[in-house]
Design a protein around this motif. Sequence first.
Motif: not given
Length: 206
Positions: A100-129
């Motif tokens: 589910q895209i919502t679950e994947f997005r949340q996984e990505l956010i959690n991973a970004a937090i763990t890796c100290t990556i800005d959450n703005d980068i998650v919003r730039e994930f190439p979903f459309y590709e």
Amino acid sequence: MMFKMDIRNKEVMAGYGLPVNHTVWGGESKMSDEGQRYKTSHIIDSEDMLLNWKPLMQINTGSMLGLSENGHWIIEEQTGVRVLDETWKFNRLMVLLERQITEFRQELINAAITCTIDNDIVREFPFYEVVKVGFEQKSEYWVELALNWWIMLPQENEEIIKSLEKIEISKWASQKLRHRIKKELRTRRAFLSFTSGSGCNGVEKR
């Protein structure tokens, strides 16, 4: 879309801020505790190019989604890493559509937090590709999954619309799938028509 990659050869690695106390084994750096934030891996199909990146999440057995030091999405495979800088390379991420895209997005956010990556980068994930490669498979299974993602995406993409219009009139697609695409396209166009003629509160522009 092409990106300028943060690639380097072994002779110039020190000039890019890599720790002096690293040792490269099979394209991967083993660093001191202070330098463990990034991995350094060989770029597939290059002679001697290395890439600094952070692993974010496992895609499937043998592959890992990650983000390079300069903010480019990559996928790790058994022989190294690939920078996702061309549409055809996103075939390797198509399996994400089974989530589910919502679950994947949340996984990505959690991973970004763990890796100290800005959450703005998650919003730039190439979903459309990822959605686009799903639509290009001529497979009802993948098209249905890609549709489930597409209807949850807020912005419009002309290439996606064209892909759906082709499927809508294709002979390989079932009547059920063509009807669903027709319905989804009609809903999206109606929404776009409403928002383009209205203000933020749904008030008609004058």
